[in-house]
Design an enzyme around this catalytic site. Structure first.
Site, mmCIF file in Angstrom:
data_model
loop_
_atom_site.group_PDB
_atom_site.id
_atom_site.type_symbol
_atom_site.label_atom_id
_atom_site.label_comp_id
_atom_site.label_asym_id
_atom_site.label_seq_id
_atom_site.Cartn_x
_atom_site.Cartn_y
_atom_site.Cartn_z
ATOM 1 C CG ASP A 5 -4.602 2.809 -0.276
ATOM 2 O OD1 ASP A 5 -5.539 2.499 -1.786
ATOM 3 O OD2 ASP A 5 -4.471 2.024 -0.391
ATOM 4 C CB CYS A 55 -6.287 4.665 -6.997
ATOM 5 S SG CYS A 55 -5.945 6.988 -7.670
ATOM 6 C CG ASP A 56 -2.259 3.239 -4.186
ATOM 7 O OD1 ASP A 56 -2.295 3.706 -4.929
ATOM 8 O OD2 ASP A 56 -1.678 2.811 -2.991
ATOM 9 C CE LYS A 57 -4.143 -1.086 -1.625
ATOM 10 N NZ LYS A 57 -3.638 0.053 -1.990
ATOM 11 C CB CYS A 62 0.901 10.877 -5.464
ATOM 12 S SG CYS A 62 -1.390 10.870 -4.342
ATOM 13 C CB SER A 81 2.267 4.646 1.109
ATOM 14 O OG SER A 81 2.201 5.729 0.027
#
Length: 553
Positions: free
Chosen positions: A76, A117-119, A189, A466
């Site tokens: 993202d 990561c996120d998705k 992150c 986020s």
């Protein structure tokens, strides 16, 4: 269609394997897919290349043949505040389709799915649950925190620094110094954003080895965890253990309990319900709110804490220590199973080494969990706030609405100082269908924080945030503006009232006035082509996971 290999189909497949140097003997082994998101664009996915050879060796020793099958990996952060951000949430469903496709097309006998990561983490898990073959997961670990002039840094600090730089409160040298030093190593992150929240989800569900979600990337321990994942997929194959054998309603509720205890990302309210639906389980925003009232916050790292990152969290005992504290207090179902044992097994392996970083349930940071679901005449279905990242002084907030039909418009407005303390900023037409794609409102909120307005204004939006977003940011307003929700009907100056403790989000507009405005309303239609056009047509509301995979046959 043939659902299992027969002699003809197997020989046909093997002819193609021989073309790549695979021997006849090796072609007889069970083929385990290393379905991974490695690429050279995203630091969260970048480390997987380091462990592929090790994992192949472990699987070969255990009798299997591991073959690498790369699929889409996104970050993202790469596309923040660009048109590309509209693709990040729909990419989750696309990734789930890729996992389903490569597994079914190649008739894999097992998988190690690999993402960070996120998705991509929830997307891979969604696909794996639909395929339902022996599967484990390995996540990429977190990156080291950045440092500049003695200050802890993460990616989100670059946006805050930009707002300060534009405002004249920071020199160009310091701004560029923050940009250069915020992300010093590969990995996710190092804050409690969506990436680390989703990696935690994978571990609590039981798909990853003990300790994976709170391990720094590319360390010797991380490498050993990769090998452990490889060994375990072969155990699952030998014992014919599939995800449907171990994953149930209690598994997903345990994830929500962990999210509440750690102030996890608001994006979990999209991902966990969508994931649960793949196996017929039912998790709703109301599930989150009910559990939030039962489970206190016992650990906070950035943005819920000003300086603690995943480094301090891991040193304190990490995910396992949180689970141990919850299990001691009866706040998690310790009998829930996973590919690596039960929640009770995980708690037994853990130790809380620092009760300043990971508190006990008896001495919580907040009496209730980190997320709250709000209702009222703005979000008649629901709206979400991560109140563990909100100054308690701002848990009750009232002010006049200042309405914008895009994040860009609101962002330019705050940089021009047109938004002032006391305003309730409304950003609409940024929902799953309206944008489409439901992009982050992170850029706007970073500007808010950069200008020191984090607890002095509120944001209400049908977009999302986020996991690193701080300040009074309320998102996922459902129904969204594009579908005619009341958010679309707000006007500048309407008095908006937020009460997090009471779980309300209301505006001083009567039903009669809303009806009159609705009669004059025309939606703002933003252009969409290709995948986004299809996603707009098929995806559900944020209240139901913003997914094209909600309904089951």
């Amino acid at each position: 269609m043939i659902r299992e290999w027969n002699e003809e189909s197997l020989d046909h497949r093997n002819t193609l394997l021989y073309a790549m140097g695979i021997s006849e003997e090796d072609a007889k082994r069970p083929i385990i897919g290393l379905v991974n998101s490695w690429n050279e664009m995203n630091p969260g996915h970048f480390p997987f290349k380091d462990v592929i050879a090790e994992m192949k060796e472990e699987i070969y020793r255990a009798g299997g043949l591991a073959l690498e099958l790369p699929i889409t990996g996104i970050c993202d952060g790469i596309c923040s505040n660009t048109p590309g951000d509209r693709y990040t949430l729909p990419a989750r469903d696309m990734v789930s389709t890729e996992v389903e496709t490569v597994a079914e097309l190649n008739m894999l006998e097992g998988m190690v799915i690999m993402a960070t990561c996120d998705k991509v983490v929830p997307g891979m898990l969604m696909g794996a649950l639909r395929v339902n073959i022996p599967t484990v997961m390995f996540t990429g670990g977190y990156m080291a925190a950045g440092r500049y002039k003695g200050r802890m840094l993460t990616l989100t600090h670059t946006k805050q620094a930009y707002a300060a730089y534009i405002a004249g409160d920071m020199s160009e040298e310091d701004y560029k110094g923050i940009v250069r030093n915020a992300c010093p190593t590969p990995g996710a992150c190092p804050f409690m954003g969506t990436a680390n929240t989703m990696c935690a989800m994978a571990e609590v569900l039981g798909f990853t080895p003990h300790g994976t979600a709170s391990c720094r990337s590319q360390t010797p321990r991380w490498h050993e965890l990769a090998r452990a994942a490889a060994r375990q997929v072969m155990e699952a194959w030998k014992n014919k253990v599939r995800p449907s054998d171990i994953i149930g309603q209690e598994s997903f509720e345990n994830v929500v309990r962990y999210m509440m205890a750690t102030g996890g990302s608001t994006n979990s309210v999209l991902h966990i319900p969508a994931l649960a639906r793949q196996v017929g389980c039912d998790i709703t925003p109301e599930t989150f709110d009910a559990i939030s009232r039962q489970v206190p916050v016992i650990s906070t790292i950035y943005p819920n804490h000003p300086t603690y990152t995943m480094e301090e969290f891991e040193a304190a005992g990490g995910l396992g220590a949180v689970v141990k504290e919850l299990a001691k207090a009866g706040k998690i179902d310790a009998s829930a199973k996973g590919m690596f044992g039960t929640i009770a097994d995980k708690a037994a392996l853990a130790e809380n080494k620092n009760t300043e970083v990971i508190h006990t349930v008896e001495n919580p940071i907040h009496e209730q969990g980190g997320l709250a679901v709000l209702h009222g005449n703005i979000g008649t279905d629901s709206a979400i706030v991560k109140f563990s990242a909100v100054d308690p002084a701002a848990w009750k907030f009232s002010g006049p609405a200042k309405c914008y039909d895009s994040q860009d418009d609101a962002w330019h407005a705050i940089l021009r100082d047109e938004i002032v303390a006391g305003d309730v900023v409304v950003i609409r037409y940024e929902g799953p269908k309206g944008s489409p794609g439901m992009p982050h409102m992170e850029t706007f909120m970073a500007a808010v924080l950069g200008k020191g307005l984090g607890s002095r204004i509120a944001l209400v939006s049908d977009g999302r945030f986020s996991g690193a977003t701080g300040g009074l940011a309320i998102g996922h307003v459902s129904p969204e503006a594009y579908e005619g929700g009341n958010l679309a009907l707000l006007r500048n100056g309407d008095m908006v009232h937020i009460d997090i403790e009471a779980r309300t989000l209301t505006v001083e507009v009567s039903d009669e006035e809303f009806n009159a405005r609705k009669a004059l309303w025309k939606p703002v239609v933003k252009p969409a082509t290709g995948w986004l056009r299809l996603d707009r047509k098929e995806c559900t509301s944020a209240h139901r996971g913003a997914t094209v995979y909600w309904e089951r046959d």
